[in-house]
Design an enzyme around this catalytic site. Structure first.
Site, PDB file in Angstrom:
ATOM      1  N   GLY A 195     -10.341   3.430   2.483  1.00  0.00           N
ATOM      2  CA  GLY A 195     -11.889   2.568   1.841  1.00  0.00           C
ATOM      3  C   GLY A 195     -10.868   1.701   0.818  1.00  0.00           C
ATOM      4  CD1 TRP A 245      -2.792   1.589   2.119  1.00  0.00           C
ATOM      5  CD2 TRP A 245      -2.929   1.303   0.004  1.00  0.00           C
ATOM      6  NE1 TRP A 245      -4.220   2.212   1.543  1.00  0.00           N
ATOM      7  CE2 TRP A 245      -3.471   2.452   0.413  1.00  0.00           C
ATOM      8  CE3 TRP A 245      -3.421   0.924  -0.669  1.00  0.00           C
ATOM      9  CZ2 TRP A 245      -4.362   3.141  -0.545  1.00  0.00           C
ATOM     10  CZ3 TRP A 245      -4.188   1.480  -1.861  1.00  0.00           C
ATOM     11  CH2 TRP A 245      -4.783   2.091  -1.730  1.00  0.00           C
ATOM     12  CE  LYS A 272     -10.489  -2.905   5.096  1.00  0.00           C
ATOM     13  NZ  LYS A 272      -9.411  -3.622   4.845  1.00  0.00           N
ATOM     14  CB  SER A 276      -9.188  -9.520  -0.063  1.00  0.00           C
ATOM     15  OG  SER A 276      -9.279 -10.034   2.077  1.00  0.00           O
ATOM     16  NE  ARG A 277      -1.984  -8.117   3.047  1.00  0.00           N
ATOM     17  CZ  ARG A 277      -1.635  -6.887   3.151  1.00  0.00           C
ATOM     18  NH1 ARG A 277      -1.431  -6.792   1.666  1.00  0.00           N
ATOM     19  NH2 ARG A 277      -1.848  -5.682   3.749  1.00  0.00           N
ATOM     20  CG  ASN A 278      -7.138  -9.605   6.298  1.00  0.00           C
ATOM     21  OD1 ASN A 278      -6.783  -9.451   7.512  1.00  0.00           O
ATOM     22  ND2 ASN A 278      -6.547  -8.449   5.847  1.00  0.00           N
ATOM     23  CB  SER A 280      -7.922   1.120  -1.985  1.00  0.00           C
ATOM     24  OG  SER A 280      -7.815   1.441  -0.222  1.00  0.00           O
ATOM     25  CB  ALA A 311      -1.399  -2.018  -3.099  1.00  0.00           C
ATOM     26  CB  THR A 336     -11.490  -6.630   2.628  1.00  0.00           C
ATOM     27  OG1 THR A 336     -11.107  -5.834   2.854  1.00  0.00           O
ATOM     28  CG2 THR A 336     -10.411  -7.506   3.465  1.00  0.00           C
ATOM     29  CE  LYS A 373      -7.830   0.570   4.825  1.00  0.00           C
ATOM     30  NZ  LYS A 373      -8.492   0.561   3.901  1.00  0.00           N
TER      31      LYS A 373
END
Length: 336
Positions: free
Chosen positions: A138, A14, A193, A256-258, A140, A142, A250, A107
């Site tokens: 927000g 990011w 989130k 999304s890594r999570n 986003s 990367a 996400t 975050k």
């Protein structure tokens, strides 16, 4: 905005993407990386191969691991370190900071203190830093921003002039920045989130279907709102870009890594193995602990967060956590 000098603290995905935006917007940008080997690799290749392989970057004015050199004469400082590293990095940076506008783009909630990033900034840099802090958050990814795909975020500050300055600093034809004053809601939406996205990934890994995913996202938003309201956050904020927008992205996006970590856990991997194999920080893991502890401290019911916590930290099997969720006593949809 006229050409500004900007320092970006953190050369992860990011931080790299925001640096690229700022350089393309015509600003003088210094990108700070924690270790010199990483800084040198980006300087030489013009690519952040560690986090964003194969994507050529607009080259910043400087890429360095020297904090003093990175911060000298800068007007804006963008903090994009992993949330667990923000306090340590800003403590090191403090002697080189004066009255710059501080942009928090990390975050998370700090484990142990249960502090949001703006609170960590104030504790580290002093009370005067509060009015100079702008939270940027927000939906986003990367990689998409680096490919200059349309992206919209929000800049939140208690001082409108600073939010407007950050809006002007970043906005361009593919990066749209909105402003608003609800710092608490924007930060909590961006942090929590990630916990719900871990749950969504686990659900998908268990092959529970689209109905379950939709319910989890919606009920996840409900518990984010319940906790955020304790801090004076506005429910409308949580229905906006930094809340629902970021949550949906996400919980569903392939980048999304999570969600990816949750998928691996739901598919049968042990949490420690799934998380250990991720090349980048999975912010939801630490935030799950902090959010669970915060919910207990404030007596806020957060069943999905509690389920994710139990899977990550109490060795509860995902299907057992699911059974507990589904067996909860009946409630009206709007409560708490």
């Amino acid at each position: 905005m006229s050409r500004a000098v900007v320092t970006v603290l953190g050369a992860g995905s990011w931080g790299t993407a925001l640096t690229d935006v700022l350089v393309r917007n015509g600003h003088e940008v210094r990108l700070w990386a924690r270790d010199e080997a990483h800084a040198a690799a980006i300087r030489e290749a013009g690519v952040n191969e560690r986090y964003l392989p194969g994507i050529e970057l607009a080259r910043p004015h400087a890429i360095t691991s020297d904090l003093e050199a990175a911060l000298g004469g800068t007007r804006f400082v963008v903090s994009v370190c992993p949330s667990h590293a923000v306090r340590a990095v800003l403590t090191r940076a403090a002697p080189h900071l004066e009255d710059q506008i501080l942009i928090s783009a990390s975050k998370g909630i700090e484990v142990g203190t249960r502090r949001r990033m703006s609170e960590v900034i104030v504790e580290t840099l002093g009370d005067a830093a509060s009015s100079r802090t702008v939270v940027l958050s927000g939906p986003s990814f990367a990689e998409e921003l680096l490919r200059r795909l349309p992206t919209a975020v929000v800049a939140a500050s208690r001082r409108e002039a600073h939010a407007l300055a950050v809006q002007s600093l970043f906005r361009n034809g593919y990066f749209r920045v909105y402003t608003q004053p609800d710092v608490d809601g924007v930060e909590l939406g961006g942090a929590l989130k990630n916990v719900i996205a871990l749950g969504a990934g686990i659900s998908d890994g268990l092959e529970l279907g689209s109905n379950a995913r939709a319910a989890l996202i919606n009920r996840g938003l409900a518990e984010i709102v319940r906790l955020a309201k304790h801090f004076g956050a506005r429910e409308t904020t949580l229905g906006g870009l930094a809340g629902l927008g970021d949550l949906v992205l996400t919980c569903t996006g392939r980048l999304s890594r999570n969600r990816s970590a949750g998928l691996a856990i739901g598919s049968g991997r042990r949490p420690s193995e799934a998380i250990g194999e991720m090349e980048q920080v999975v912010e939801g893991v630490r935030t799950a602990r902090a959010a669970y502890e915060l919910s207990r401290q404030l007596d806020v019911e957060m069943p999905i967060t509690s389920a994710v916590y139990s899977i990550l930290y109490e060795d509860v099997a995902p299907r057992a956590a699911l059974a507990r969720l589904m067996a909860r006593e009946p409630k009206p949809e709007r409560w708490g």
